[in-house]
Design a protein around this motif. Structure first.
Motif, mmCIF file in Angstrom:
data_model
loop_
_atom_site.group_PDB
_atom_site.id
_atom_site.type_symbol
_atom_site.label_atom_id
_atom_site.label_comp_id
_atom_site.label_asym_id
_atom_site.label_seq_id
_atom_site.Cartn_x
_atom_site.Cartn_y
_atom_site.Cartn_z
ATOM 1 N N TYR A 1 -56.888 -35.376 2.550
ATOM 2 C CA TYR A 1 -56.894 -34.445 3.664
ATOM 3 C C TYR A 1 -57.494 -35.139 4.871
ATOM 4 O O TYR A 1 -58.357 -36.014 4.760
ATOM 5 C CB TYR A 1 -57.716 -33.195 3.339
ATOM 6 C CG TYR A 1 -57.100 -32.298 2.294
ATOM 7 C CD1 TYR A 1 -57.302 -32.538 0.941
ATOM 8 C CD2 TYR A 1 -56.314 -31.220 2.663
ATOM 9 C CE1 TYR A 1 -56.731 -31.724 -0.022
ATOM 10 C CE2 TYR A 1 -55.744 -30.394 1.706
ATOM 11 C CZ TYR A 1 -55.964 -30.655 0.371
ATOM 12 O OH TYR A 1 -55.397 -29.844 -0.580
ATOM 13 N N LYS B 1 -59.339 -34.329 8.669
ATOM 14 C CA LYS B 1 -60.063 -33.250 9.347
ATOM 15 C C LYS B 1 -60.521 -33.703 10.722
ATOM 16 O O LYS B 1 -61.231 -34.699 10.862
ATOM 17 C CB LYS B 1 -61.274 -32.818 8.511
ATOM 18 C CG LYS B 1 -61.993 -31.608 9.105
ATOM 19 C CD LYS B 1 -63.207 -31.244 8.311
ATOM 20 C CE LYS B 1 -63.878 -30.011 8.925
ATOM 21 N NZ LYS B 1 -64.228 -30.198 10.334
ATOM 22 N N ALA C 1 -64.278 -29.275 14.267
ATOM 23 C CA ALA C 1 -64.106 -27.845 14.549
ATOM 24 C C ALA C 1 -62.763 -27.295 14.040
ATOM 25 O O ALA C 1 -62.304 -26.249 14.519
ATOM 26 C CB ALA C 1 -64.247 -27.550 16.033
ATOM 27 N N GLU C 2 -62.139 -28.004 13.113
ATOM 28 C CA GLU C 2 -60.909 -27.500 12.499
ATOM 29 C C GLU C 2 -61.036 -27.586 10.987
ATOM 30 O O GLU C 2 -61.884 -28.319 10.457
ATOM 31 C CB GLU C 2 -59.692 -28.320 12.938
ATOM 32 C CG GLU C 2 -59.375 -28.219 14.420
ATOM 33 C CD GLU C 2 -58.120 -29.005 14.761
ATOM 34 O OE1 GLU C 2 -57.845 -29.155 15.969
ATOM 35 O OE2 GLU C 2 -57.419 -29.466 13.837
ATOM 36 N N GLY C 3 -60.176 -26.843 10.277
ATOM 37 C CA GLY C 3 -60.129 -26.991 8.838
ATOM 38 C C GLY C 3 -59.376 -28.249 8.449
ATOM 39 O O GLY C 3 -58.574 -28.770 9.224
ATOM 40 N N PRO C 4 -59.624 -28.763 7.251
ATOM 41 C CA PRO C 4 -58.862 -29.927 6.776
ATOM 42 C C PRO C 4 -57.376 -29.605 6.682
ATOM 43 O O PRO C 4 -56.990 -28.461 6.429
ATOM 44 C CB PRO C 4 -59.444 -30.180 5.374
ATOM 45 C CG PRO C 4 -60.789 -29.520 5.388
ATOM 46 C CD PRO C 4 -60.640 -28.330 6.281
ATOM 47 N N PHE D 1 -53.700 -31.048 4.881
ATOM 48 C CA PHE D 1 -53.153 -31.881 3.822
ATOM 49 C C PHE D 1 -52.396 -33.070 4.406
ATOM 50 O O PHE D 1 -51.658 -32.940 5.388
ATOM 51 C CB PHE D 1 -52.220 -31.044 2.947
ATOM 52 C CG PHE D 1 -51.431 -31.848 1.967
ATOM 53 C CD1 PHE D 1 -50.082 -32.084 2.175
ATOM 54 C CD2 PHE D 1 -52.036 -32.384 0.840
ATOM 55 C CE1 PHE D 1 -49.342 -32.829 1.284
ATOM 56 C CE2 PHE D 1 -51.307 -33.127 -0.060
ATOM 57 C CZ PHE D 1 -49.957 -33.352 0.160
ATOM 58 N N PHE E 1 -60.834 -36.875 3.691
ATOM 59 C CA PHE E 1 -61.405 -36.483 2.405
ATOM 60 C C PHE E 1 -60.402 -36.746 1.300
ATOM 61 O O PHE E 1 -59.219 -36.407 1.435
ATOM 62 C CB PHE E 1 -61.737 -34.986 2.390
ATOM 63 C CG PHE E 1 -62.866 -34.586 3.282
ATOM 64 C CD1 PHE E 1 -62.623 -34.049 4.536
ATOM 65 C CD2 PHE E 1 -64.176 -34.730 2.865
ATOM 66 C CE1 PHE E 1 -63.670 -33.665 5.370
ATOM 67 C CE2 PHE E 1 -65.229 -34.349 3.681
ATOM 68 C CZ PHE E 1 -64.977 -33.821 4.937
ATOM 69 N N PHE F 1 -64.034 -32.533 -4.057
ATOM 70 C CA PHE F 1 -63.846 -33.343 -2.860
ATOM 71 C C PHE F 1 -64.893 -34.446 -2.752
ATOM 72 O O PHE F 1 -66.031 -34.287 -3.197
ATOM 73 C CB PHE F 1 -63.948 -32.464 -1.607
ATOM 74 C CG PHE F 1 -62.721 -31.642 -1.343
ATOM 75 C CD1 PHE F 1 -62.448 -30.510 -2.097
ATOM 76 C CD2 PHE F 1 -61.837 -31.998 -0.335
ATOM 77 C CE1 PHE F 1 -61.305 -29.752 -1.857
ATOM 78 C CE2 PHE F 1 -60.694 -31.242 -0.079
ATOM 79 C CZ PHE F 1 -60.435 -30.117 -0.851
ATOM 80 N N GLY F 2 -64.489 -35.548 -2.138
ATOM 81 C CA GLY F 2 -65.443 -36.579 -1.787
ATOM 82 C C GLY F 2 -66.204 -36.191 -0.533
ATOM 83 O O GLY F 2 -65.966 -35.136 0.062
ATOM 84 N N THR F 3 -67.116 -37.048 -0.124
ATOM 85 C CA THR F 3 -67.979 -36.754 1.017
ATOM 86 C C THR F 3 -67.342 -37.102 2.358
ATOM 87 O O THR F 3 -67.903 -36.798 3.395
ATOM 88 C CB THR F 3 -69.314 -37.491 0.891
ATOM 89 O OG1 THR F 3 -69.042 -38.873 0.641
ATOM 90 C CG2 THR F 3 -70.145 -36.932 -0.252
#
Lengths: 111, 114
Positions: free
Chosen positions: A36, A38, A41-44, A46, A89, A101-103
């Motif tokens: 993903y 990102k 200020a937005e969602g991830p 795909f 991510f 999820f990874g960091t």
């Protein structure tokens, strides 16, 4: 305990060059892997995915490689563009549609 | 874009108060998820739902509860907010069928607990 790890918090790449983002996992029961992207200020959103029965999946400039024996996957972006600058991510799926999820790795593409 | 909204988008609340975040989808997807994003931790699953009234815990469920009374709505409740719950909360949806496992995320809710 972190089951999906991205050990590089940040990466800088020149425009036009290849970006390689890495991800390691510990759970051999994961059967599907996803990347993903990102923006702040937005969602991830795909980007690309791969099943555990495959070792490569390609979509335009993005290719994901999976090495099951090493429990490692990587995302290659070629050529890198300034608009690719974002946090990436990796995620892994296990049975029951739970995702880990990874960091994240912050990619900066320098014009 | 997947039809997924979150409300409120921003909230400041005091320690000890209950807080409810709402996720609404128009895609009729079976799976819905709540994550929190914190520096150094990435996205961590709080709770998820695999159908109306069917929910399960994720990695960091303590202090949170969820409800799903309709396919389109998934509520996350902080029973008594604490400062450690200050975070950005993301809702996600997924069809979860066949090989279509990708998740679609909402825009996030920034929650500050003072």
């Amino acid at each position: 305990d972190q089951q999906v790890k991205q050990n590089s918090p940040s990466l800088s790449v020149q425009e036009g060059r290849i970006s390689i983002l890495n991800c390691d996992y510990t759970n051999s029961m994961f059967d599907y892997f996803l990347w993903y992207k990102k923006y702040p200020a937005e969602g991830p959103t795909f980007l690309i995915s791969i099943s555990s029965i495959k070792d490569k999946n390609e979509d335009g400039r993005f290719t994901v490689f999976l090495n099951k024996s090493a429990k490692h996957l990587s995302l290659h972006i070629v050529p890198s563009q300034p608009g690719d600058s974002a946090v990436y991510f990796c995620a892994a799926r296990r049975a029951g549609n739970q995702f880990y999820f990874g960091t994240g790795t912050s990619l900066t593409v320098i014009p | 874009d997947a039809g997924i909204t979150q409300s409120p988008r921003h909230k400041v609340t005091e320690t000890g108060t209950p807080v409810t975040l709402r996720c609404h989808q128009t895609e009729n997807h079976r799976y819905m998820y709540w994550y929190r994003q914190d520096p150094g931790h990435g996205l961590r699953l709080i709770h998820y739902s695999y159908g109306v009234k069917d929910t399960d815990k994720g990695e960091v469920s303590d202090g949170y509860s969820v409800s799903r009374s309709k396919t389109e709505d998934f509520l996350l409740t902080l029973e008594s907010a604490t400062s450690s719950q200050t975070s950005v909360y993301f809702c996600a949806i997924s069809a979860g069928s066949g090989t279509d496992y990708e998740q679609y995320f909402g825009p996030g809710t920034r929650l500050t607990v003072t």
